[in-house]
Design an enzyme around this catalytic site. Structure first.
Site, mmCIF file in Angstrom:
data_model
loop_
_atom_site.group_PDB
_atom_site.id
_atom_site.type_symbol
_atom_site.label_atom_id
_atom_site.label_comp_id
_atom_site.label_asym_id
_atom_site.label_seq_id
_atom_site.Cartn_x
_atom_site.Cartn_y
_atom_site.Cartn_z
ATOM 1 C CE LYS A 64 40.456 27.270 36.567
ATOM 2 N NZ LYS A 64 41.667 28.114 36.351
ATOM 3 C CE LYS A 75 47.562 27.966 36.560
ATOM 4 N NZ LYS A 75 46.826 28.121 37.828
ATOM 5 C CB SER A 91 41.834 35.042 36.542
ATOM 6 O OG SER A 91 42.428 34.450 35.408
ATOM 7 C CG ASN A 92 46.077 37.974 32.053
ATOM 8 O OD1 ASN A 92 46.350 37.183 31.160
ATOM 9 N ND2 ASN A 92 46.018 39.275 31.840
ATOM 10 C CG ASP A 93 41.885 32.888 32.651
ATOM 11 O OD1 ASP A 93 43.077 32.926 32.286
ATOM 12 O OD2 ASP A 93 41.362 31.865 33.139
ATOM 13 C CG ASP A 100 44.190 36.418 43.218
ATOM 14 O OD1 ASP A 100 44.339 36.504 41.981
ATOM 15 O OD2 ASP A 100 44.569 35.428 43.876
ATOM 16 C CD GLU A 105 43.212 24.066 30.036
ATOM 17 O OE1 GLU A 105 44.376 23.759 30.346
ATOM 18 O OE2 GLU A 105 42.231 23.846 30.762
ATOM 19 C CB VAL A 139 41.753 30.201 30.214
ATOM 20 C CG1 VAL A 139 40.741 30.976 29.366
ATOM 21 C CG2 VAL A 139 41.139 28.882 30.688
HETATM 22 MN MN LIG Z 1 45.657 35.494 40.622
#
Ligand SMILES: [Mn+2]
Ligand SMILES: [Mn+2]
Ligand SMILES: [Mn+2]
Lengths: 301, 301, 301
Positions: B158, B85, B139-141, B137, B24, B105
């Site tokens: 993370k 980003k 992540s779309n990951d 919240d 990435e 990612v």
């Molecule tokens: Mn987010």
């Protein structure tokens, strides 16, 4: 490498468009004690056949995902140590290591869908755990049912879970949920969870699955059948026992994959075996209803 | 219009079935200061090549989604202002406006999968934020890894995130998670998050990906590699620094996309640069392990 | 059995690559009182035509999923008792029972996508309910927009919902969200929800959809258009009314599918009809903007 091995009988049934009912194998390896587990697995085969359908119990035998296992395989699952309870995320690993495993609702739905089977009978399905969102423990069954096109006949969501929120999540995911000849969603060990649901008959269920054949909707259909009256447990008594079992799991710090087996064992003890009797009665009944729906589907196709 | 531009070297590697490791580019544009970011990006290329694999750093250059960028592109990402980003939802907009962006990612997994690449090395992956459900919240990951078929090698989730709940969500989504030669899930800056995980070797990981080639499962596989001992940070010290950084973010009302860069910068300062050293050590190590798994996969295919 | 019945006009428009705007029908059956509902439905058709596009109102008439209903169908939906508000999970059942139903945002998106329509105008879209996670009530609209490839033009998320968390969930699911010529996400009855959003013009939106044609991303694009100034309601006043309505719903124990209609009716009363005026103004405006974007998309294709 051929990962999906469909038995000759099932393959012929698919070609000849005969009714087939998929069955999961976790009840054999993890759900019931020996020899109950083997006897019930074989008895369910007979029940499905008595209704004119072909039983397709699904399991992983020596790294082969088998659709339609025989008595010898059932004996192994019923007695051997170290059978892996295989959810969908575990499947690649279990196949790669050539292990022997039983399939959850998710993995059974996946394998049955892959083989072209449209009906599946099981005891209870997974969902949102009561600790959510403190622990975001939500069964992969939900996601897999939102991504496979099969009719899953169960006695409802496992009552150790958060039933109302699991039903909300089915709605969010677009999974149709019906009560079998009842407008009250069944409570697994009990006939009524206290939640309203749309009622469906076996002919209507067959008809619904035929309609789905003409749509490109991914979602499975979930039909909840009340546990037979004679084996049903009193809802209030059951609820207090579940709360006690959950309390004990917390005290003993049981987590993750170990929670469900621990709770079932504790409930078994606290109900003096009545929970196991209910479980056996309901899975037999679900197999019969699923076979009848499957027969109706193929007879009028 | 051709949105995906695969470099000649990568295209040939795909045709010749040579091992490739996707990388990435957010670490270049947003993760490390100049000139560390450029040096690390180029050093990782060398590391991947030393293991007999081809590096495929992915980024968006002037509205072209490029698989396999060169030194000139890396220089731009490392120095230019206004690099976007680009998460997966941002991708259509960044391409449409012919902008230059680095890939998260999620976006890297998507582009690599589209190009037919099976292995991907990164630092840490996104997940459930600690504020959930006050702020939902997530992540779309997570969603993208549940819908792409790649092997993602990272040092874990993370550690500014809610690691236990992110692992629960991976389970819900059916994403297999393994520890690389460890039964303790790594904690990104630390070798051990305190959570148990199934261990896997590089040969087993290669073998697992070959099994997946014969299944129709959408999910990616996540392999977590502990940060090298010599760069690992003390878990208790790190935990207190993360809590301080989160507190400061709240005080300064940092939200949305700005949170992660703010937290990383604050942690950098509070650890006197140790966090950046750990980050560089772990991304290099992950690239090496990913290249070794990729080589094993193609050598025995 | 043909489940999707596309009108001759729409079929020709698709073949000739003319701009088409899909429209939902729940506003006719459940959103507005007679004769407002019929008048608005027909007026919106005119508005779409005035912008050079073809209107495609979608509904289920006697068990046929129709793309492009006529005035007679609209009259039925506007006046008949027992029209089923049909979310995607309800679709197989409504078709099977040959019932007549109106389509939600989810079902309209599904049917429009199936027919090859790329643009869809509606009032507000569903999302995360304010009770989450006490009740995990989250609209299927979110999941369906993450799995269909259409451009949905609305005045934002229904303001009775948890708007910030719905926007978080769109991000998690990878759904791009833009404000139409505004950097503040609209608040349905109000022009500004207080949340920042990236701004987009109609030409940029058309361009974005053309880019998406070359990608294999499943997600729809959501464009939020502020309610016209002259019909906008004061945000603080509206917020207090919504909170009162939610309180009353709780007191009267309204749940499930009944909540949204109950809240809208209560808000209607408490605003002396201003909410309905805003609703009518915004749906007309959204139809116009959607038609303009669709025209731009096809003119420069
Ligand atoms: Mn987010
Ligand atoms: Mn679980
Ligand atoms: Mn709902």
């Amino acid at each position: 490498m051929k990962t999906l091995q469909v038995s000759n009988e099932i393959r012929e049934a698919i070609i000849e468009q005969k009714p087939i009912v998929a069955l999961e194998s976790t009840i054999i390896s993890h759900g019931l004690p020996y020899p109950d587990n083997k006897e019930v697995a074989l008895r369910i085969h007979d029940i499905v056949r008595e209704e004119g359908a072909v039983p397709a119990t699904i399991a992983i035998i020596n790294g082969q995902l088998k659709v339609g296992i025989d008595e010898e395989d059932i004996e192994r699952l019923a007695t051997e140590e170290g059978i892996v309870k295989t959810s969908l995320r575990d499947l690649p690993g279990v196949l790669t290591k050539r292990r022997t495993g039983s399939t959850t609702v998710a993995t059974t739905s996946y394998a049955a869908s892959q083989a072209g089977i449209r009906f599946f009978a099981t005891g209870g399905i997974g969902g949102v755990h009561r600790e959510f969102p403190n622990s975001m423990d939500v069964s992969n069954d939900l996601i897999t049912l939102a991504n496979s096109n099969i009719c899953v006949v169960s006695a409802g969501i496992k009552s150790i879970l958060d039933v109302p929120n699991t039903l909300e999540m089915f709605e969010t995911l677009g999974v149709p949920v019906y009560g079998y000849e009842t407008t009250r969603y069944p409570g697994f060990y009990t006939t009524d969870s206290g939640i309203n649901v749309e009622s469906i008959t076996k002919e209507e269920a067959a008809s619904l699955m035929r309609t789905k054949d003409h749509l490109t909707l991914d979602q499975s259909v979930h039909i909840a059948v009340p546990v037979p009256e004679e084996a049903a447990i009193d809802p209030d008594w059951m609820q207090s026992i579940i709360l006690e079992a959950l309390e004990e799991a917390k005290k003993q710090q049981i987590t993750g994959k170990d929670i469900t087996p621990f709770l079932l064992k504790t409930i078994h003890e606290k109900t003096n075996g009545q929970s196991v009797k209910a479980n056996i009665a309901l899975i037999k009944n679900n197999a019969k209803i699923a076979a009848q729906i499957a027969s109706s589907y193929y007879n009028t196709n």
